[in-house]
Design an enzyme around this catalytic site. Structure first.
Site, PDB file in Angstrom:
ATOM      1  N   GLY A 190       0.827  -1.195  -0.112  1.00  0.00           N
ATOM      2  CA  GLY A 190       0.124   0.047  -0.105  1.00  0.00           C
ATOM      3  C   GLY A 190       0.825   1.123  -0.043  1.00  0.00           C
ATOM      4  O   GLY A 190       2.048   1.303  -0.341  1.00  0.00           O
ATOM      5  N   GLY A 195       2.250   2.349   5.383  1.00  0.00           N
ATOM      6  CA  GLY A 195       3.426   1.440   5.653  1.00  0.00           C
ATOM      7  C   GLY A 195       3.971   1.965   6.836  1.00  0.00           C
ATOM      8  O   GLY A 195       4.598   1.223   7.571  1.00  0.00           O
ATOM      9  N   GLU A 212       5.520  -3.350   0.731  1.00  0.00           N
ATOM     10  CA  GLU A 212       5.447  -3.160  -0.516  1.00  0.00           C
ATOM     11  C   GLU A 212       4.768  -1.889  -0.831  1.00  0.00           C
ATOM     12  O   GLU A 212       3.788  -1.803  -0.807  1.00  0.00           O
ATOM     13  CB  GLU A 212       4.981  -4.131  -1.296  1.00  0.00           C
ATOM     14  CG  GLU A 212       5.768  -5.916  -1.301  1.00  0.00           C
ATOM     15  CD  GLU A 212       6.933  -5.550  -1.857  1.00  0.00           C
ATOM     16  OE1 GLU A 212       7.265  -4.657  -2.963  1.00  0.00           O
ATOM     17  OE2 GLU A 212       7.692  -6.446  -1.729  1.00  0.00           O
ATOM     18  N   CYS A 246       1.435   0.291  -8.809  1.00  0.00           N
ATOM     19  CA  CYS A 246       2.380   0.692  -7.983  1.00  0.00           C
ATOM     20  C   CYS A 246       3.806   0.991  -8.734  1.00  0.00           C
ATOM     21  O   CYS A 246       4.890   1.748  -8.563  1.00  0.00           O
ATOM     22  CB  CYS A 246       2.762   0.027  -6.648  1.00  0.00           C
ATOM     23  SG  CYS A 246       3.261  -1.855  -7.267  1.00  0.00           S
TER      24      CYS A 246
END
Length: 498
Positions: A190, A195, A212, A246
């Site tokens: 996310g 994070g 990630e 992403c």
């Protein structure tokens, strides 16, 4: 699910792990088979859910979400014996008579927090590795993609062993409650902002994590390329899933001259991909919700560049056209945060070296894309930049390669997965030194015992001296030779006594 129920669920799964339910390889295979069956038998339902959440094209959804996971399951099934086997290491003079190896052990109870942009594959790919490694798992799907979250909750519960695997849906309160509990590993995909929250919560229990994240993944483009092919590959990476990837190319660095050629090529590619009206194309997705739609429209209107392609939007349909903006100032709003949408800013640079300097002034990206036919340019970016991944003359495709680790560095994340790297992420490598009571081994080892003398120190230093490890076949030969010498001495001793 309230906090008390979550605590009870965590306790039940931890009890299952402590009882060793997930350790047998056959159990792991059975669960992987069950997960594959779940995906195959409910493929249509998953694809329909992705259509509701993101207007994903059915073919694209099948390939990037369902088939990707099925292939990962097949890899894990084929390689499980190899992945779980102990790895023996070379020996030194000091460990000549010992057995040395390391092997993977599961961490225990794992929490996987999935994202909303690829809500099936980016939740299940980590799950596949965690199952293969022998862990119990709680999956927390994203509430931002509600239809897919509901589908994952419904179907996974029907196929996986509920003693070891659970899906807990919900929003921020549920995620917060989960993060207050102790896990043995946390895997999060996310935004960097969330994070940091996950990392802080994990640190309270010293729980290892994989994060990630994302960031602004740049493209450098020069005029040595086949521009039609380059534009097609860049547009595919940028506009698939309406840019909500992403590792989507976030912005392009090129010269003014190159940008003019590139823009015309992009116009052709957009027509080729999505027709004259991308809004009417079933191949072009939608922004996930009103909040993100407004965020992107605001960024576009606040930018100081010139929109040369696209720019149209419709909040009622969550539509933003494939958009290219030129003459973008590096201080523009478009350049301050990850866009996560179908907007492609172009920033002018005079050279590859200038592009490298520009990239290195920013946080290290999840991916970096270089489009050039010049080996010197490839070498420059390979040696002078840092990123989670480097792709030369393509975008985003590296994620599909199981043999390559996928992960970020610095602000773009920590840890990596895909293929065996996923199994390794959810495994602790346990080191083993196994000694027996061999006479010669004890004689060599006794040099460490007090009282210390100059002779013992010198002899031990010689044994510990770093040298090329002794390969296993050589070690076996030396052991056989030592045994032979021992037998000779023993025979001589017996002869002298008689």
């Amino acid at each position: 699910m309230d906090p008390e129920q979550m605590t009870e669920t965590v306790s039940l799964l931890r009890k299952s792990f402590d009882e060793g339910l997930t350790i047998p390889l056959q159990f792991r295979r059975d669960q992987l088979k069950a997960l594959e069956k779940c995906l195959r038998e409910n493929e249509r339902a998953f694809v329909e859910a992705l259509g509701k959440d993101l207007r994903k094209n059915p073919g694209e959804a099948k390939l990037s979400e369902v088939d990707l996971c099925v292939n990962a399951i097949k890899t894990a099934m084929l390689e499980l014996n190899s992945w779980t086997s102990p790895t023996h290491v070379s020996k030194s003079m000091l460990t000549l008579f010992d057995t040395l190896y390391h092997y993977p052990q599961p961490y225990g109870l794992v929490l996987i927090i999935g994202p909303w942009n690829f809500p099936i594959s980016l939740s299940l790919l980590p799950l596949i590795g965690a199952i293969a490694a022998g862990n119990c798992v709680i999956v927390k799907p994203s509430e931002v993609s509600p239809a897919t979250s509901e589908a994952l909750t419904k179907y996974l519960a029907s196929y996986l062993d509920e003693r070891c695997f659970r899906v807990i849906p919900g929003g921020v309160p549920e995620t917060t409650s989960l993060l207050n509990l102790k896990f043995d590993y946390i895997f999060f995909t996310g935004a960097a902002k969330i994070g940091r929250i996950v990392s802080a919560a994990a640190s309270k229990h010293l729980t290892p994590t994989t994060l990630e994240l994302g960031g602004k993944s740049p493209v450098y483009l020069d005029d040595s390329v086949n521009m039609d092919i380059a534009a097609r590959r860049i547009c595919w990476g940028k506009f698939t899933n309406a840019g909500q990837i992403c590792i989507a190319p976030d912005y392009v660095l090129c010269s003014r001259k190159t940008s003019k050629i590139f823009i015309e090529a992009v116009r052709k590619v957009i027509r080729e991909f999505y027709g004259e009206d991308p809004k009417a194309s079933e191949n072009f997705g939608r922004i996930i919700n009103v909040h993100h739609h407004r965020r992107l429209v605001k960024l576009l209107s606040a930018g100081n560049g010139k929109t040369v392609i696209g720019g149209q939007s419709d909040e009622s349909d969550l539509f933003i056209a494939p958009t290219v903006v030129t003459k973008v100032d590096p201080s523009s709003a478009l350049m301050q945060e990850e866009l996560f949408g179908p907007i492609m800013p172009i920033v002018y640079v005079d050279s590859a070296r200038a592009a490298v300097d520009f990239i290195n002034e920013k946080s290290r990206p999840l991916a970096l894309y270089v489009f050039s036919s010049k080996k010197s340019v490839h070498k420059l970016f390979r040696e002078k930049t840092f990123s989670g991944a480097l792709s030369i003359n393509d975008t985003a495709l590296h994620f599909a390669v199981e043999e390559l680790p996928f992960g970020g560095v610095g602000e773009s994340g920590m840890g990596a997965y895909r293929g065996k790297f996923t199994f390794d992420t959810f495994s602790h490598r346990r080191a083993v030194l196994h000694k027996n009571f061999n006479f010669f081994g004890e004689k060599a080892g006794s040099l460490r015992y007090p009282p210390m003398t100059d002779l013992k120190v010198g002899a031990t230093a010689t044994l510990l001296k770093k040298r090329r490890g002794i390969p296993l076949p050589t070690a076996s030969s030396l052991l056989a030779f030592a045994a032979g010498v021992g037998v000779v001495f023993l025979v001589q001793a017996l002869t002298s006594v008689s």
